[in-house]
Design a protein around this motif. Sequence first.
Motif, short mmCIF file in Angstrom:
data_model
loop_
_atom_site.label_atom_id
_atom_site.label_comp_id
_atom_site.label_asym_id
_atom_site.label_seq_id
_atom_site.Cartn_x
_atom_site.Cartn_y
_atom_site.Cartn_z
N GLY A 350 0.62 -1.28 0.11
CA GLY A 350 0.18 -0.22 -0.08
C GLY A 350 0.93 1.24 0.12
O GLY A 350 0.10 2.37 -0.13
N PHE A 351 2.07 1.28 0.22
CA PHE A 351 2.87 2.32 0.09
C PHE A 351 3.01 3.01 -1.41
O PHE A 351 3.03 2.33 -2.37
CB PHE A 351 4.50 2.03 0.36
N PRO A 352 3.31 4.15 -1.45
CA PRO A 352 3.08 4.66 -2.80
C PRO A 352 4.64 4.42 -3.68
O PRO A 352 5.58 3.81 -2.86
CB PRO A 352 3.21 6.31 -2.55
N ALA A 353 4.27 4.51 -4.70
CA ALA A 353 5.54 3.86 -5.53
C ALA A 353 6.80 4.71 -5.57
O ALA A 353 7.95 4.37 -5.69
CB ALA A 353 5.33 3.65 -7.23
N TYR A 354 6.64 6.08 -4.73
CA TYR A 354 7.95 6.95 -4.98
C TYR A 354 8.31 6.86 -3.41
O TYR A 354 9.27 7.67 -3.11
CB TYR A 354 7.53 8.36 -5.35
#
Length: 582
Positions: A350-354
Amino acid sequence: MNEQAKIQKISGPIIVASGMSRALMYEAVEVGEEHLFGEVIRVSRDMATIQVYENTSMVKPGAPVFRTGSLLSLVLGPGLIGNIYDGIQRPLPGIAEKSGAFIKRGEKVPPLPPDKRWKFVPEAEAGTDVSEGAIIGSVAESELITHRIMIPPGISGRLEHVAPEGDYTVNDVVARVGAHGIKMHQKWPVRTQRPFVRREVIDTPLLTGQRVIDSFFSIGLGGAAAIPGGFGTGKTMTQHALAKWCDADVIVYIGCGERGNEMTSVLKEFPELIDPRSGKSLMDRTVLIANTSNMPVAAREVSIYTGITIAEYYRDMGYDVALMADSTSRWAEALRELSGRLEELPAEEGFPAYLATRLAQFYERAGKVRTLSGKNASVTIIGAVSPPGGDFSEPVTQHTRRFTRCLWALDKDLANARHYPAINWLTSYSEYVEAVTDWWEKTVPNWPEMRDSAMDIFQREARLQQIVKLVGPDVLPDSQRLVLFIADLFKNGFLQQNAFDEIDRYTSPQKQATLMRIILTIYERGARIIAKGATWQQISSMECIRDVLRAKSEIRNDDSEGLEDLERRVDTELNQLERSVS
């Protein structure tokens, strides 16, 4: 400011506003009638997405948005040292005086005391040419830190005027370079790295007084380290110890998303601590940033940028700065929540790709550099990571390991056994060891050889423990039983350290080397004595063993005679034992 900008959509701390076609990325804005503080994080035609750093309850669509025309920036000047800020540089003591125990929405308190007068001492003469970063004067900010007034980046030319020695506020002009009036404070965008001339080679360790770190997993001055560990393994306590005892000139401590009671203990404890090198209050060289878990999540995201910008500012004065971030996992969770509000496509867990990019941007701001004023200075970053369930394979820990060269892995089993610091000597590592070897050899003869010998004992002990689990220790020959005994002697007499003991809480490099040399002497000579017919029990039962175990908390750092006497007694008893079996 543009009063035609209006709120169109609200999702927690994320607001979408129209009429923002001229807005800048990362521009600071004020939202609603209460002028809540926010930052533009996305612009599309005349629509802007705004990250609000305060509670947006009761804010409605149609409310105005006010542009400031400037990026989200910090005010940097005298008054930072000893202060306690939230994630967006609002001084909590000042807010407490104005509003009481709770922060009101839209509260505006100057980051630096505007009316306090500081004694300015000029260090440059009018008529000389100056460049960005040049030091033109100084202010005694605390009993430990001299605040150097610098020409802001981007300004250079002839120094037309310098104010005479006297008392001035941070808003008074104390010099002029061309058409620019130089005040005792400057502003800097938090998301932009401050400039320097070049990076220097890291060749000096940051001494912490913690034996397991200094002797086995040293971090270089200007390096980056991670402290991952599950709940209860002592991340916060380890960082507290590092903040108290490391030999950095300035400490910046960021409580990022931690529980309120933990930050309360920090805020109460730090002002009472005495700096071991100077005998003054530790707060005379410390800046605290408190952004607890019950504060707005968006402010948690910006808090580490606030901390690193302050650290770089003092680095530019020529100081060695240590930044403690506790913890980057809570910061990453804030990123995840904000990313969900923005309806971005999630990546791992669920963490952002960045996530990896943001971590890299943070840790790359560590380093030993040549400043614009020509001084060598550094920022050392030590970030705690809180992997759920102690799982080091989760994204934040894995990405952090990519961008740091030092890992102090906390172990749940060691913590449960009350072994602190609970740093596992088998899973931890430091890539700075080779870089700082020359410094250690000049300070402590034969340090690399002693460290390698001790690490070899730990490795052999780990392999022997596998056999012991299967068949028990009694089947092992005395030479291998000696390895197990020496490993235990290292664990209890060297690696374990009591942060609350007046003597044991900090150990000098010289005392560390002596203790390590004594234990290795017992091992090396004991192995030869066993080869002549002695048993490992004869070695473990020597009277000096008890004294070796107690030396860490009974012999002071400056008691060289006590350490030499212990070495003589160990040598004498080994000689007696060797003669008895010859």
